[in-house]
Design a protein around this motif. Structure first.
Motif, PDB file in Angstrom:
ATOM      1  N   VAL A  62      14.523 -13.652 -12.745  1.00 43.11           N
ATOM      2  CA  VAL A  62      13.333 -13.816 -12.291  1.00 43.11           C
ATOM      3  C   VAL A  62      12.749 -12.592 -11.376  1.00 43.11           C
ATOM      4  O   VAL A  62      11.586 -12.287 -11.580  1.00 43.11           O
ATOM      5  CB  VAL A  62      13.629 -15.124 -11.313  1.00 43.11           C
ATOM      6  CG1 VAL A  62      11.999 -15.352 -10.569  1.00 43.11           C
ATOM      7  CG2 VAL A  62      13.630 -16.466 -12.277  1.00 43.11           C
ATOM      8  N   MET A  63      13.553 -12.229 -10.869  1.00 47.38           N
ATOM      9  CA  MET A  63      13.191 -10.946  -9.832  1.00 47.38           C
ATOM     10  C   MET A  63      12.797  -9.889 -10.760  1.00 47.38           C
ATOM     11  O   MET A  63      11.832  -9.257 -10.495  1.00 47.38           O
ATOM     12  CB  MET A  63      14.174 -10.640  -8.979  1.00 47.38           C
ATOM     13  CG  MET A  63      13.896  -9.454  -7.914  1.00 47.38           C
ATOM     14  SD  MET A  63      12.533 -10.289  -6.943  1.00 47.38           S
ATOM     15  CE  MET A  63      11.442  -8.575  -6.893  1.00 47.38           C
ATOM     16  N   GLY A  64      13.651  -9.535 -11.671  1.00 42.99           N
ATOM     17  CA  GLY A  64      13.206  -8.687 -12.954  1.00 42.99           C
ATOM     18  C   GLY A  64      11.787  -8.876 -13.423  1.00 42.99           C
ATOM     19  O   GLY A  64      11.060  -7.645 -13.337  1.00 42.99           O
ATOM     20  N   MET A  65      11.468  -9.958 -13.572  1.00 42.31           N
ATOM     21  CA  MET A  65      10.294 -10.345 -14.179  1.00 42.31           C
ATOM     22  C   MET A  65       9.207 -10.025 -13.214  1.00 42.31           C
ATOM     23  O   MET A  65       7.885  -9.626 -13.433  1.00 42.31           O
ATOM     24  CB  MET A  65      10.209 -11.683 -14.930  1.00 42.31           C
ATOM     25  CG  MET A  65      11.048 -11.746 -15.953  1.00 42.31           C
ATOM     26  SD  MET A  65      10.877 -13.428 -16.889  1.00 42.31           S
ATOM     27  CE  MET A  65      11.655 -14.672 -15.885  1.00 42.31           C
ATOM     28  N   ILE A  66       9.420 -10.557 -12.153  1.00 44.12           N
ATOM     29  CA  ILE A  66       8.235 -10.435 -10.943  1.00 44.12           C
ATOM     30  C   ILE A  66       8.276  -8.759 -10.529  1.00 44.12           C
ATOM     31  O   ILE A  66       7.095  -8.620 -10.514  1.00 44.12           O
ATOM     32  CB  ILE A  66       8.809 -11.216  -9.446  1.00 44.12           C
ATOM     33  CG1 ILE A  66       8.933 -12.722  -9.866  1.00 44.12           C
ATOM     34  CG2 ILE A  66       7.959 -10.727  -8.494  1.00 44.12           C
ATOM     35  CD1 ILE A  66       9.609 -13.389  -8.773  1.00 44.12           C
ATOM     36  N   ALA A  67       9.311  -8.185 -10.598  1.00 48.83           N
ATOM     37  CA  ALA A  67       9.039  -6.514 -10.179  1.00 48.83           C
ATOM     38  C   ALA A  67       8.328  -5.849 -11.443  1.00 48.83           C
ATOM     39  O   ALA A  67       7.459  -5.082 -11.310  1.00 48.83           O
ATOM     40  CB  ALA A  67      10.388  -5.946 -10.245  1.00 48.83           C
ATOM     41  N   ASP A  68       8.345  -6.137 -12.496  1.00 48.45           N
ATOM     42  CA  ASP A  68       7.737  -5.803 -13.813  1.00 48.45           C
ATOM     43  C   ASP A  68       6.623  -6.140 -13.749  1.00 48.45           C
ATOM     44  O   ASP A  68       5.435  -5.401 -14.286  1.00 48.45           O
ATOM     45  CB  ASP A  68       8.398  -6.240 -15.208  1.00 48.45           C
ATOM     46  CG  ASP A  68       9.465  -5.470 -15.638  1.00 48.45           C
ATOM     47  OD1 ASP A  68       9.650  -4.637 -15.360  1.00 48.45           O
ATOM     48  OD2 ASP A  68      10.389  -6.324 -16.171  1.00 48.45           O
ATOM     49  N   ARG A  69       5.790  -7.318 -13.128  1.00 47.17           N
ATOM     50  CA  ARG A  69       4.590  -7.535 -12.793  1.00 47.17           C
ATOM     51  C   ARG A  69       3.974  -7.183 -11.472  1.00 47.17           C
ATOM     52  O   ARG A  69       2.718  -7.567 -11.309  1.00 47.17           O
ATOM     53  CB  ARG A  69       4.286  -9.307 -13.396  1.00 47.17           C
ATOM     54  CG  ARG A  69       4.484  -9.399 -14.669  1.00 47.17           C
ATOM     55  CD  ARG A  69       5.003 -10.827 -15.144  1.00 47.17           C
ATOM     56  NE  ARG A  69       4.947 -11.053 -16.551  1.00 47.17           N
ATOM     57  CZ  ARG A  69       6.037 -10.620 -17.193  1.00 47.17           C
ATOM     58  NH1 ARG A  69       6.932 -10.131 -16.643  1.00 47.17           N
ATOM     59  NH2 ARG A  69       6.038 -10.612 -18.473  1.00 47.17           N
ATOM     60  N   THR A  70       4.602  -6.542 -10.642  1.00 45.07           N
ATOM     61  CA  THR A  70       3.994  -6.087  -9.632  1.00 45.07           C
ATOM     62  C   THR A  70       3.406  -4.724  -9.868  1.00 45.07           C
ATOM     63  O   THR A  70       3.812  -3.814 -10.340  1.00 45.07           O
ATOM     64  CB  THR A  70       5.297  -5.762  -8.567  1.00 45.07           C
ATOM     65  OG1 THR A  70       6.005  -7.040  -8.269  1.00 45.07           O
ATOM     66  CG2 THR A  70       4.683  -5.168  -7.273  1.00 45.07           C
ATOM     67  N   ASN A  71       2.065  -4.669  -9.230  1.00 45.59           N
ATOM     68  CA  ASN A  71       1.268  -3.678  -9.470  1.00 45.59           C
ATOM     69  C   ASN A  71       0.738  -3.274  -8.089  1.00 45.59           C
ATOM     70  O   ASN A  71      -0.149  -3.845  -7.708  1.00 45.59           O
ATOM     71  CB  ASN A  71       0.267  -3.687 -10.513  1.00 45.59           C
ATOM     72  CG  ASN A  71       0.817  -3.724 -11.949  1.00 45.59           C
ATOM     73  OD1 ASN A  71       1.235  -2.828 -12.561  1.00 45.59           O
ATOM     74  ND2 ASN A  71       0.820  -5.068 -12.389  1.00 45.59           N
ATOM     75  N   THR A  72       1.115  -2.172  -7.613  1.00 44.33           N
ATOM     76  CA  THR A  72       0.334  -1.669  -6.208  1.00 44.33           C
ATOM     77  C   THR A  72       0.089  -0.194  -6.437  1.00 44.33           C
ATOM     78  O   THR A  72       0.712   0.557  -7.275  1.00 44.33           O
ATOM     79  CB  THR A  72       1.504  -2.007  -4.889  1.00 44.33           C
ATOM     80  OG1 THR A  72       2.446  -0.954  -5.037  1.00 44.33           O
ATOM     81  CG2 THR A  72       2.163  -3.413  -5.143  1.00 44.33           C
ATOM     82  N   PRO A  73      -0.539   0.320  -5.659  1.00 43.61           N
ATOM     83  CA  PRO A  73      -0.717   1.960  -5.613  1.00 43.61           C
ATOM     84  C   PRO A  73       0.407   2.615  -5.254  1.00 43.61           C
ATOM     85  O   PRO A  73       0.446   3.875  -5.888  1.00 43.61           O
ATOM     86  CB  PRO A  73      -1.662   2.174  -4.299  1.00 43.61           C
ATOM     87  CG  PRO A  73      -2.489   0.726  -4.134  1.00 43.61           C
ATOM     88  CD  PRO A  73      -1.495  -0.423  -4.569  1.00 43.61           C
ATOM     89  N   LYS A  74       1.479   2.088  -4.705  1.00 46.55           N
ATOM     90  CA  LYS A  74       2.854   2.525  -4.603  1.00 46.55           C
ATOM     91  C   LYS A  74       3.754   2.620  -5.804  1.00 46.55           C
ATOM     92  O   LYS A  74       4.988   3.149  -5.734  1.00 46.55           O
ATOM     93  CB  LYS A  74       3.483   2.187  -3.379  1.00 46.55           C
ATOM     94  CG  LYS A  74       2.751   2.355  -2.231  1.00 46.55           C
ATOM     95  CD  LYS A  74       2.318   4.091  -1.917  1.00 46.55           C
ATOM     96  CE  LYS A  74       1.609   4.073  -0.575  1.00 46.55           C
ATOM     97  NZ  LYS A  74       1.304   5.695  -0.247  1.00 46.55           N
ATOM     98  N   GLY A  75       3.325   1.772  -6.998  1.00 41.34           N
ATOM     99  CA  GLY A  75       4.016   1.504  -8.033  1.00 41.34           C
ATOM    100  C   GLY A  75       4.583   0.028  -8.063  1.00 41.34           C
ATOM    101  O   GLY A  75       4.266  -0.912  -7.293  1.00 41.34           O
TER     102      GLY A  75
END
Length: 449
Positions: A62-75
């Motif tokens: 679940v965390m892997g999928m959340i991280a893949d869909r995180t989009n911020t100016p810092k990555g």
């Protein structure tokens, strides 16, 4: 191809120094803390470790999928290192705090704090691991970065395995409950500082292709289960982490009970970790010469055989224990370096084959393997010790438990190396295939920029 500067590699490595302040503390000291300090039975502690790690495996995905869909100016991945730094330090401290509860209350407290710790560790370590996959697209540079990472990891091990016992004695003044609390408070503060350094010194360079940004969770999961290199690495990761975690988890008990010299365990673990740091730094040139799969097989066989010979050691054979332990650890120190580098290769394979890249999801296999393997190792140790009547609060049980302690230090983990080698023989990505795949991916990415 942009080379990563040494400063950034060191900054990234300190993130795993921080992670291993938590991880090595858990794998090496949590079981003996629960049984000998907090007063939980070996069987109950082993079951706790197994149950929490089994359920925690789902959160990695679940965390892997959340991280893949995180989009911020810092990555995508760096922000999670910042967001979890302070919570991870706090919950680690609470895990080694000893409130004056009854037997049931202690068990409930242990479950609550340990589950919370594994969840926050997941939120930190899955993105941290995935970060390596987007810092560079060059597989050789990625292996170099992995070498630095695990040199940092072993430094974290030195800080905990080498100094925690002394810190407990010094800060506790004879009170182990107080000593563990104060020592972990200090190490938790160091953990937070190192995670902040990692966040501030690293950079994400591999940008997801546009088609990936609209991919659905189901698409990513389908790609994952069809990714043969990833599936093989998931099995390999679970097995080799179980192998290493049994070796680490029984060490303090082995020195305390079998060799009758608990203080010697600290110097032993420091020697092994220095050897592991050396092994990590020579992994990249060895892998370039032999190939990752072949090197992995060689070190697995070598480490398992030398570890099995520890069964021959008698309580007075300190030199033999050090020699065999050092030889075994040299091979063991190379394993995680190869594993996490190969996970990056499997992420490249998925992008090359499917046109989508779920780096966080792919690297979730790493933290899943670490936690599930660590949980399985804790359960194996706990159940075998319980089977031989071990009770950390009762000295009268020690004589009967000695055969179990001895086998856990030697041939029980050695047996696990056999299926690891058999599974590695099925790994499909050769050095030549990786080079061709890398060239094609660079052309594809350039065309979509």
């Amino acid at each position: 191809m942009e080379k990563i500067k040494i400063k950034e590699k060191i900054g990234y490595a300190l993130g795993d120094t921080a992670s291993n302040i938590a991880w090595r503390t858990l794998t090496t000291f949590l079981l003996v803390f629960y049984t000998d300090v907090f007063g939980i039975s070996a069987a109950a502690a082993g079951l706790l470790l197994l149950i929490t790690r089994l359920t925690d495996g789902v959160t990695d995905v679940v965390m892997g999928m959340i991280a893949d869909r995180t989009n911020t100016p810092k990555g995508k991945f760096r922000p999670w290192i910042l967001w979890t730094a302070f919570p991870l330090g706090i919950i680690l401290s609470l895990t080694f705090t000893t409130p004056d509860f009854g037997p049931t209350g202690k068990l409930v407290y242990a479950y609550c704090t340990y589950i919370a710790l594994t969840l926050i560790y997941t939120a930190s370590n899955v993105p941290y691991s995935a970060l390596m996959g987007v810092m560079t697209s060059d597989e050789k540079e990625r292996t170099s970065l992995s070498s630095f990472r695990f040199a940092g990891a072993y430094l974290g091990g030195i800080l905990t395995q080498g100094f925690l016992i002394y810190l407990v004695l010094f800060l506790g003044g004879g009170d182990e409950n107080q000593g563990y609390q104060y020592a972990i408070y200090l190490l938790s503060a160091v953990l937070v500082v190192f995670l902040l350094i990692t966040y501030s010194t690293t950079k994400e360079r591999v940008v997801s292709p546009p088609s990936e940004k609209s991919s659905q969770v189901l698409d990513d999961l389908k790609d994952l289960v069809k990714n043969k290199p990833w599936v093989i690495l998931l099995i390999v990761g679970f097995l080799f982490v179980t192998y290493n975690s049994i070796k680490q988890g029984i060490t303090v008990i082995y020195f305390k009970r079998y060799l009758d010299n608990e203080m010697l365990a600290a110097s032993y673990m420091v020697v092994l970790l220095v050897v592991s740091m050396i092994a990590a730094m020579v992994t990249s040139p060895l892998a370039n010469r032999l190939g990752k799969r072949k090197l992995f097989i060689y070190v697995m066989v070598f480490s398992g055989i030398t570890n099995g010979f520890l069964y021959l050691a008698q309580p007075g054979d300190i030199t033999l224990v050090y020699v065999l332990g050092t030889l075994s650890e040299f091979g063991a120190g190379i394993m995680p370096v190869l594993f996490f580098s190969m996970l990056g290769d499997s992420a490249d394979y998925s992008e090359w084959k499917n046109g989508r890249r779920a780096t966080g999801l792919v690297y979730s296999a790493g933290t899943f393997a670490m936690k599930f393997g660590g949980g399985a190792a804790g359960a194996i140790i706990g159940f075998i010790l319980a089977g031989y009547g071990y009770d950390g609060m009762d000295e009268a049980t020690m004589a009967g438990a000695m055969p179990g302690i001895k086998m856990l230090m030697s041939w029980v983990p050695a047996l696990i190396t056999v299926p690891v080698v058999l599974v590695l023989l099925l790994y499909p990505l050769s050095s030549q295939q990786l080079e061709l795949m890398g060239e094609e991916l660079r052309e594809i990415r350039a065309s979509k920029m």
